[in-house]
Enzyme design. Structure first.
Site, PDB file in Angstrom:
ATOM      1  N   TYR A 130       0.823  -1.214   0.000  1.00 33.01           N
ATOM      2  CA  TYR A 130       0.000   0.000   0.000  1.00 33.01           C
ATOM      3  C   TYR A 130       0.855   1.261   0.000  1.00 33.01           C
ATOM      4  O   TYR A 130       0.405   2.321  -0.430  1.00 33.01           O
ATOM      5  CB  TYR A 130      -0.889   0.041   1.247  1.00 33.01           C
ATOM      6  CG  TYR A 130      -2.195  -0.699   1.151  1.00 33.01           C
ATOM      7  CD1 TYR A 130      -2.246  -2.012   0.710  1.00 33.01           C
ATOM      8  CD2 TYR A 130      -3.386  -0.093   1.537  1.00 33.01           C
ATOM      9  CE1 TYR A 130      -3.441  -2.695   0.656  1.00 33.01           C
ATOM     10  CE2 TYR A 130      -4.588  -0.768   1.491  1.00 33.01           C
ATOM     11  CZ  TYR A 130      -4.618  -2.064   1.043  1.00 33.01           C
ATOM     12  OH  TYR A 130      -5.811  -2.735   0.995  1.00 33.01           O
TER      13      TYR A 130
ATOM     14  N   LYS B  36       3.776 -15.222   1.605  1.00 33.85           N
ATOM     15  CA  LYS B  36       3.943 -15.898   0.314  1.00 33.85           C
ATOM     16  C   LYS B  36       5.442 -16.109   0.133  1.00 33.85           C
ATOM     17  O   LYS B  36       6.054 -15.671  -0.848  1.00 33.85           O
ATOM     18  CB  LYS B  36       3.310 -15.021  -0.785  1.00 33.85           C
ATOM     19  CG  LYS B  36       3.223 -15.681  -2.145  1.00 33.85           C
ATOM     20  CD  LYS B  36       2.203 -16.803  -2.260  1.00 33.85           C
ATOM     21  CE  LYS B  36       2.306 -17.480  -3.607  1.00 33.85           C
ATOM     22  NZ  LYS B  36       1.464 -18.698  -3.714  1.00 33.85           N
TER      23      LYS B  36
ATOM     24  N   ASP C 220      -2.330 -18.132  -0.176  1.00 36.80           N
ATOM     25  CA  ASP C 220      -3.327 -18.809  -1.022  1.00 36.80           C
ATOM     26  C   ASP C 220      -3.954 -19.981  -0.266  1.00 36.80           C
ATOM     27  O   ASP C 220      -5.174 -20.181  -0.276  1.00 36.80           O
ATOM     28  CB  ASP C 220      -2.726 -19.254  -2.373  1.00 36.80           C
ATOM     29  CG  ASP C 220      -1.397 -19.983  -2.244  1.00 36.80           C
ATOM     30  OD1 ASP C 220      -0.807 -19.995  -1.144  1.00 36.80           O
ATOM     31  OD2 ASP C 220      -0.952 -20.578  -3.256  1.00 36.80           O
TER      32      ASP C 220
ATOM     33  N   ASP D 191      -6.085  -7.326   4.295  1.00 35.61           N
ATOM     34  CA  ASP D 191      -7.251  -6.672   3.693  1.00 35.61           C
ATOM     35  C   ASP D 191      -8.150  -7.732   3.076  1.00 35.61           C
ATOM     36  O   ASP D 191      -9.374  -7.761   3.294  1.00 35.61           O
ATOM     37  CB  ASP D 191      -6.776  -5.668   2.631  1.00 35.61           C
ATOM     38  CG  ASP D 191      -7.941  -4.958   1.966  1.00 35.61           C
ATOM     39  OD1 ASP D 191      -8.838  -4.511   2.697  1.00 35.61           O
ATOM     40  OD2 ASP D 191      -7.950  -4.869   0.719  1.00 35.61           O
TER      41      ASP D 191
ATOM     42  N   ASP E 118     -11.865  -9.586   4.811  1.00 38.48           N
ATOM     43  CA  ASP E 118     -13.165  -9.593   4.124  1.00 38.48           C
ATOM     44  C   ASP E 118     -13.691 -11.027   4.021  1.00 38.48           C
ATOM     45  O   ASP E 118     -14.883 -11.288   4.222  1.00 38.48           O
ATOM     46  CB  ASP E 118     -13.048  -9.008   2.698  1.00 38.48           C
ATOM     47  CG  ASP E 118     -13.343  -7.515   2.657  1.00 38.48           C
ATOM     48  OD1 ASP E 118     -13.094  -6.826   3.668  1.00 38.48           O
ATOM     49  OD2 ASP E 118     -13.811  -7.036   1.601  1.00 38.48           O
TER      50      ASP E 118
HETATM   51  C1  IPM Z   1     -10.216  -1.543   4.584  1.00 39.57           C
HETATM   52  C2  IPM Z   1     -10.510  -0.896   3.259  1.00 39.57           C
HETATM   53  C3  IPM Z   1      -9.397   0.084   2.933  1.00 39.57           C
HETATM   54  C4  IPM Z   1      -8.117  -0.722   2.809  1.00 39.57           C
HETATM   55  C5  IPM Z   1      -9.629   0.961   1.687  1.00 39.57           C
HETATM   56  C6  IPM Z   1     -10.928   1.713   1.763  1.00 39.57           C
HETATM   57  C7  IPM Z   1      -8.482   1.906   1.463  1.00 39.57           C
HETATM   58  O1  IPM Z   1     -10.694  -1.846   2.272  1.00 39.57           O
HETATM   59  O2  IPM Z   1     -10.099  -0.819   5.585  1.00 39.57           O
HETATM   60  O3  IPM Z   1     -10.112  -2.767   4.622  1.00 39.57           O
HETATM   61  O4  IPM Z   1      -7.849  -1.299   1.752  1.00 39.57           O
HETATM   62  O5  IPM Z   1      -7.374  -0.772   3.794  1.00 39.57           O
HETATM   63 MG    MG Z   2     -10.743  -3.859   3.004  1.00 43.36          MG
END
Ligand code: IPM
Ligand code: MG
Length: 356
Positions: free
Chosen positions: A142, A188, A220, A244, A248
């Site tokens: 990032y 990885k 993975d 990240d 999710d």
């Molecule tokens: C998160 C989000 C952020 C990230 C975005 C909105 C920049 O997806 O907080 O997980 O990728 O960190």
């Molecule tokens: Mg995110």
């Protein structure tokens, strides 16, 4: 009476609606303790760009740094997607994390028994899941240099220094000590040099925590194991982008991304925010699930302010609300006795969180 100064960042989309409910719950719970809150609202994201031309005004950083904690909703939306990258809401958020030095992002994923049918996975796979993703937040791909693009080529660089890995690893081991004492470090290393450094460094730090069991897993495989057998995980330690993605994925074990809170901490100040985005498609309709944000307010009480009892009261109130069958729209098909709006959900939790 103690007063805590909280910087509030409502942000874009559903941000304002969900933050309002978290504030409602915080004020309700504080009434049974000898503290209260003073909130200062500051701008970040698309709304900040619209008002000031900058997604992260200097004033926001200044106020945040002198607060006891930051409570943050969500940012972003299609409206700002075509701006130059540094003007986009997401760039404001990344700069904000960097400026505040919040290098450790804690993302718990807990499967509530009451919502066991809400997950797309079978109940027997997810029952009892309780994972903490510890994601490095201000390094990795990032932020790495060089980065750039021209008509023909785009590139980013995944960089970690040893120091950056050491400090996030300590966080993960310390958290594991208070949980089931297992850390699985994700990388990885079969392909990336940066990951081999990550693996070697985490292994070194682990020596200081003989009571914690360390394992390593390629990212993975981790993505696969999370849906195959998620109960094998206690703490998952990850770099920025792997965390990240995996957080999710972990959220879907729990039924709705609208449930998952997070804390971003460092040496100075913490930022408490739901892991979901600003959901512009449902903004302003009063249907968003405020639980992730209310849970983030609880994490703020626990981690930033040391108000453990108050945090427990909120967590118990969330559980009770779900047990009794109250659901926002995202979960309305799953054992709902009553479907409620964002603000009704906030009021029910606020009521249960108030000690009678
Ligand atoms: C998160 C989000 C952020 C990230 C975005 C909105 C920049 O997806 O907080 O997980 O990728 O960190
Ligand atoms: Mg995110």
């Amino acid at each position: 009476m103690k007063t805590y100064n909280i910087a509030l960042i409502k942000g874009d989309g559903i941000g304002p609606e969900i933050i309002d409910e978290a504030v409602k719950v915080l004020d309700a719970v504080s009434s049974s303790f000898d503290f209260d809150f003073k909130y200062e609202e500051v701008l970040m994201g698309g709304c900040a760009y619209d008002e000031t031309g900058d997604p992260l005004p200097q004033e926001t950083i200044r106020i945040a740094l002198k607060s006891d904690a930051v409570l943050f909703g969500a940012i972003g939306g299609e409206k700002w997607d075509n701006l130059p990258r540094e003007k986009r809401p997401e760039s404001g958020l990344l700069r904000f994390r960097k400026e505040l030095g919040v290098y450790a992002n804690l993302r718990p994923a807990i499967v509530y028994d009451e919502l066991i049918n809400a997950s797309s996975l079978k109940p027997e796979i997810i029952k009892g899941v309780d994972i903490m993703v510890v994601r490095e937040l201000i390094g990795g791909i990032y932020f790495g240099e060089p980065k750039g693009r021209d008509d023909n080529k785009g590139y980013n660089t995944m960089v970690y220094t040893k120091d950056e890995i050491v400090r996030i690893a300590h966080q993960a081991f310390k958290i594991a000590q208070k949980r089931d004492k297992r850390v699985c470090s994700i990388d990885k290393a079969n392909v990336l040099d940066v990951s081999q450094l990550w693996r070697d460094t985490v292994t070194e730090v682990a020596k200081e925590y003989p009571d914690v069991e360390l394992s390593h897993m390629y990212v993975d495989n981790a993505a696969m194991q999370l849906v195959l057998n998620p109960r094998q995980f206690d703490v998952m330690l990850t770099g920025n982008i792997f965390g990240d993605i995996l957080s999710d994925e972990a959220s879907m074990l729990c039924g709705s991304i609208g449930l998952l809170p997070s804390a971003s901490v460092g040496e100075k100040i913490g930022v408490y925010e739901p892991i979901h985005g600003s959901a512009p498609d449902i903004a302003g309709q009063g249907v968003a699930n405020p639980i992730a944000t209310i849970g983030s307010a609880s994490m703020m009480l626990r981690y930033a302010l040391g108000e453990i009892e108050a945090a427990d009261q909120i967590d118990n109130a969330i559980k009770r609300t779900l047990q009794e069958g109250y659901r926002t729209g995202d979960l309305s098909q799953f054992d709902a006795k009553e479907v409620c709006s964002t603000s009704e959900m906030g009021s029910i939790i606020a009521n249960y969180a108030t000690k009678k």
